[in-house]
Design a protein around this motif. Structure first.
Motif, short mmCIF file in Angstrom:
data_model
loop_
_atom_site.label_atom_id
_atom_site.label_comp_id
_atom_site.label_asym_id
_atom_site.label_seq_id
_atom_site.Cartn_x
_atom_site.Cartn_y
_atom_site.Cartn_z
N ILE A 6 0.85 -1.20 0.00
CA ILE A 6 0.00 0.00 0.00
C ILE A 6 0.88 1.24 0.00
O ILE A 6 0.66 2.18 -0.78
CB ILE A 6 -0.93 0.02 1.23
CG1 ILE A 6 -1.88 -1.17 1.21
CG2 ILE A 6 -1.68 1.34 1.35
CD1 ILE A 6 -2.92 -1.13 0.12
N ILE A 7 1.87 1.26 0.87
CA ILE A 7 2.76 2.42 0.97
C ILE A 7 3.52 2.63 -0.33
O ILE A 7 3.66 3.76 -0.81
CB ILE A 7 3.72 2.25 2.17
CG1 ILE A 7 2.91 2.33 3.46
CG2 ILE A 7 4.83 3.29 2.15
CD1 ILE A 7 3.66 1.84 4.69
N GLY A 60 3.61 -2.18 -8.70
CA GLY A 60 2.59 -3.11 -9.19
C GLY A 60 1.39 -2.44 -9.82
O GLY A 60 0.40 -3.09 -10.10
N LEU A 61 1.48 -1.14 -10.06
CA LEU A 61 0.33 -0.41 -10.60
C LEU A 61 0.22 -0.49 -12.12
O LEU A 61 -0.85 -0.27 -12.67
CB LEU A 61 0.40 1.06 -10.18
CG LEU A 61 0.19 1.30 -8.69
CD1 LEU A 61 0.59 2.71 -8.30
CD2 LEU A 61 -1.27 1.04 -8.31
N VAL A 62 1.33 -0.79 -12.80
CA VAL A 62 1.29 -0.91 -14.25
C VAL A 62 2.04 -2.17 -14.69
O VAL A 62 2.90 -2.69 -13.98
CB VAL A 62 1.90 0.32 -14.98
CG1 VAL A 62 1.15 1.59 -14.64
CG2 VAL A 62 3.38 0.46 -14.70
N THR A 63 1.67 -2.64 -15.86
CA THR A 63 2.38 -3.73 -16.51
C THR A 63 2.87 -3.21 -17.85
O THR A 63 2.40 -2.19 -18.35
CB THR A 63 1.47 -4.95 -16.72
OG1 THR A 63 0.36 -4.55 -17.55
CG2 THR A 63 0.95 -5.49 -15.40
N THR A 79 -4.29 -4.57 -8.93
CA THR A 79 -3.64 -3.79 -7.88
C THR A 79 -4.46 -2.56 -7.55
O THR A 79 -4.63 -2.22 -6.37
CB THR A 79 -2.21 -3.39 -8.29
OG1 THR A 79 -1.47 -4.57 -8.56
CG2 THR A 79 -1.53 -2.60 -7.19
N MET A 80 -4.99 -1.90 -8.57
CA MET A 80 -5.80 -0.70 -8.34
C MET A 80 -7.03 -1.04 -7.50
O MET A 80 -7.35 -0.33 -6.53
CB MET A 80 -6.23 -0.07 -9.66
CG MET A 80 -7.04 1.22 -9.48
SD MET A 80 -7.68 1.87 -11.02
CE MET A 80 -9.04 0.75 -11.32
N ASN A 81 -7.70 -2.13 -7.83
CA ASN A 81 -8.89 -2.52 -7.06
C ASN A 81 -8.53 -2.90 -5.63
O ASN A 81 -9.27 -2.58 -4.70
CB ASN A 81 -9.61 -3.68 -7.77
CG ASN A 81 -10.34 -3.22 -9.01
OD1 ASN A 81 -10.82 -2.09 -9.08
ND2 ASN A 81 -10.42 -4.08 -10.00
#
Length: 105
Positions: A6-7, A60-63, A79-81
């Motif tokens: 999260i951080i 982990g927000l983008v691939t 990850t966004m959800n």
């Protein structure tokens, strides 16, 4: 999601160009966008955008995927959800308030 994830995700989004790029990727859906197009859209040099996209990927927000000579970036909706779920987990004081909204790409 664990607290360290999260951080890392919130830290990655806590910069103007990264936040703008991430929002564009969320809007682009699974098709994603090339790094150069993202750089131009947010007004950042290509070299800086590579750094920013690496930070978002590390969180982990983008691939990314390679298409010919381009690298295409896409938002990681899982990850966004998970991040949104963590942030709104007790939004109604522990009382079930509404069905969670999930983005599907």
């Amino acid at each position: 999601m664990e607290a360290d994830a999260i951080i890392r995700a919130l830290g990655a989004l806590a910069q103007e160009h990264r936040l703008s790029a991430y929002r564009l990727l969320v809007q682009a859906g699974t098709d994603g966008m090339p790094a150069g197009v993202l750089a131009e859209a947010v007004g950042a040099p290509a070299s800086s955008m590579s750094f920013h996209l690496a930070q978002l990927a590390n969180a982990g927000l983008v691939t990314s995927r390679r298409e010919s000579r381009s690298i295409i970036y896409s938002a990681n909706y899982g990850t966004m959800n998970a991040l949104m779920g963590y942030l709104s987990e007790n939004c109604c004081g522990g009382v079930h308030c509404a069905e969670p909204v999930r983005c599907e790409a």
